[in-house]
Scaffold this motif. Structure first.
Motif, mmCIF file in Angstrom:
data_model
loop_
_atom_site.group_PDB
_atom_site.id
_atom_site.type_symbol
_atom_site.label_atom_id
_atom_site.label_comp_id
_atom_site.label_asym_id
_atom_site.label_seq_id
_atom_site.Cartn_x
_atom_site.Cartn_y
_atom_site.Cartn_z
ATOM 1 N N SER A 107 0.835 -1.195 0.000
ATOM 2 C CA SER A 107 0.000 0.000 0.000
ATOM 3 C C SER A 107 0.876 1.253 0.000
ATOM 4 O O SER A 107 2.045 1.206 0.401
ATOM 5 N N THR A 108 0.291 2.357 -0.440
ATOM 6 C CA THR A 108 0.937 3.664 -0.318
ATOM 7 C C THR A 108 0.322 4.474 0.812
ATOM 8 O O THR A 108 0.728 5.612 1.051
ATOM 9 N N ASP A 109 -0.632 3.897 1.521
ATOM 10 C CA ASP A 109 -1.390 4.594 2.568
ATOM 11 C C ASP A 109 -0.702 4.426 3.925
ATOM 12 O O ASP A 109 -0.861 3.406 4.599
ATOM 13 N N PHE A 110 0.071 5.431 4.334
ATOM 14 C CA PHE A 110 0.822 5.336 5.582
ATOM 15 C C PHE A 110 -0.060 5.439 6.822
ATOM 16 O O PHE A 110 0.390 5.113 7.917
ATOM 17 N N SER A 111 -1.306 5.841 6.656
ATOM 18 C CA SER A 111 -2.199 5.879 7.814
ATOM 19 C C SER A 111 -2.484 4.470 8.332
ATOM 20 O O SER A 111 -2.894 4.289 9.476
ATOM 21 N N ARG A 112 -2.222 3.467 7.509
ATOM 22 C CA ARG A 112 -2.463 2.081 7.927
ATOM 23 C C ARG A 112 -1.446 1.607 8.967
ATOM 24 O O ARG A 112 -1.576 0.506 9.499
#
Length: 444
Positions: free
Chosen positions: A83-88
């Motif tokens: 993923s590119t979603d660092f909030s994960r």
């Protein structure tokens, strides 16, 4: 810590995890993530490159020595996702940072990738999370620089609210006997509790963990390993030039010396240093040492010798061309091997680029052949070569070059065919045997 250097084994107790996040899915992060996934840990791979993320989620590898089948298996079984979603990061119990640590244009450490990654982590950092840095760097990066970024961005305190550790990567791309699970993992924690958490994490994926007393001791361990290699490679590179002047073959000498069963370890000369470790890591220590008023003359001398090797090779190439009454200016030169080492597709810091630049500066016309690097991609150091494509393998084409320069010895290249067809051959890797009897083959 009286037992700081006690080796822990995978038979020790480990903790269960919801998810492990690995930031940076390159030559270090991807193999590590796949190893954890093989051991049953749910892995979230994070990267800023959406193309890499899309490739991995579709089960496709972009690194030659990592088979797509392995990625497909872990993705299909739900143990690995990208993923590119660092909030994960909020979903993870532990975060491992595997991002580049290059040198700046002024040959000074550039830890901006580490610090920017820390800034991306901090807003999503939860209490109790373990953060481990694996990127090679100078002592003090983890417990000073990274800690400050994580604490200021999260409002949490390292060693109290979250755990912090350093564990140097020990990847050896292209070596089929190098397995993540088998390579002992050195670990240093910010506090004893941080160390225990890091040990428990790694023991889920590797057989042996070697705890040390601090993050700085772990950072220094990695630098020692790579400085050791740099200095010894510089030694044989210097001896190569000295022995060549005496008419002695350095390769023959090394083969004889390594029959000694004690007190000697073989290192091999080459056209220069490449990769993301050996040409870079020693200078992280030389830079940091100045802060303490310490000189690193031995390390810097080794660096000077190793970085001078491409010029020595071009000198040998020039002499070889002169021997057949050809100047390098206007000559067509084929570089064989663009990757920095054999059997990989990694061309970072490759000495082949330096060789190409030097040939071009002298007016030579440069082409290259590398089955692992079909086209040169844009980079910070060699963007002027971006878009250049490898020639296709064709013995007839090889014969049309004024000289062929072997820079990287990939196992799937037929060097005997090159030797038969090249009008002039400069060998920096000792791949052409009995070359002493052939005046058209030059050792460099």
């Amino acid at each position: 810590m009286s037992n700081s250097y006690k080796v822990a084994s995978s038979t020790d107790s480990v903790c269960a995890m919801r998810m492990l996040a690995i930031i940076g899915l390159g030559y270090v992060g991807l193999p590590l993530g796949l190893q954890f996934a093989r051991c049953g840990v749910k892995v979230l791979g994070l990267d800023i490159d959406p193309i890499k993320v899309e490739s991995l989620n579709s089960g496709q590898s972009y690194i030659h020595h990592i088979p797509s089948e392995e990625i497909q298996k872990q993705v299909s079984e739900g143990r690995f996702t990208a993923s590119t979603d660092f909030s994960r990061i909020r979903e993870a119990d532990a975060v491992v940072i595997c991002v580049p640590t290059p040198l700046s244009k002024n040959r000074e450490p550039d830890i901006s990738y580490v610090l920017n990654t820390g800034k991306s982590i901090a807003p999503h950092l939860q209490k109790g999370t373990l953060v481990i840095l694996e990127s090679t760097t100078y002592p003090g990066t983890t417990d000073e620089d990274l800690r400050a970024v994580l604490e200021s961005g999260s409002g949490l305190k390292a060693g109290i609210d979250f755990h912090l550790a350093f564990s140097p990567e020990r990847e050896d791309p292209g070596n089929p006997s190098s397995k993540v699970a088998k390579i002992p993992k050195v670990v240093g924690g910010y506090t004893p509790a941080c160390l225990e958490k890091a040990k428990a994490l790694y023991l889920q994926a590797v057989e042996t963990v070697v705890p040390v007393s601090s993050c700085r001791a772990a950072e220094a361990t990695k630098l020692l390993e790579n400085i050791f290699r740099s200095v010894n490679i510089a030694l044989v590179n210097e001896l190569k030039m000295v022995y060549a002047a005496m008419g002695i073959d350095i390769w023959e000498v090394i083969e004889a010396a390594k029959t000694k069963p004690f007190g000697y370890m073989p290192f091999y000369p080459g056209p220069g240093l490449g990769g993301h470790c050996i040409p870079i890591d020693p200078f992280y220590l030389t830079w940091k040492a100045r802060e303490y008023g310490q000189a690193t003359r031995f390390i810097e001398l080794a660096g000077e010798i190793n970085t001078s090797m491409p010029k020595y090779v071009i000198q040998k190439l020039t002499e070889a061309l002169n021997s057949v009454k050809k100047p390098i200016n206007g000559s067509k030169i084929l570089i064989v091997g663009l990757a920095y080492k054999a059997n990989v597709d990694d061309d970072r810091e490759s000495p082949s680029y330096v060789l190409m630049d030097l040939i071009k500066e002298k007016g030579g016309k440069v082409s290259y052949y590398d089955p692992y690097v079909p086209v040169i991609k844009p980079s910070r150091e060699h963007s002027h070569w971006a878009g250049l494509r490898s020639i296709e393998w064709d013995p007839l084409k090889i014969s049309h070059f004024d000289a062929v320069l072997i820079s990287t010895a990939h196992a799937n290249i037929d060097f005997s065919e090159i030797a038969r067809n090249a009008s002039l051959l400069v060998d920096t890797r000792n791949v052409i045997k009995n070359s002493q009897t052939n005046p058209g083959i030059i050792r460099a």
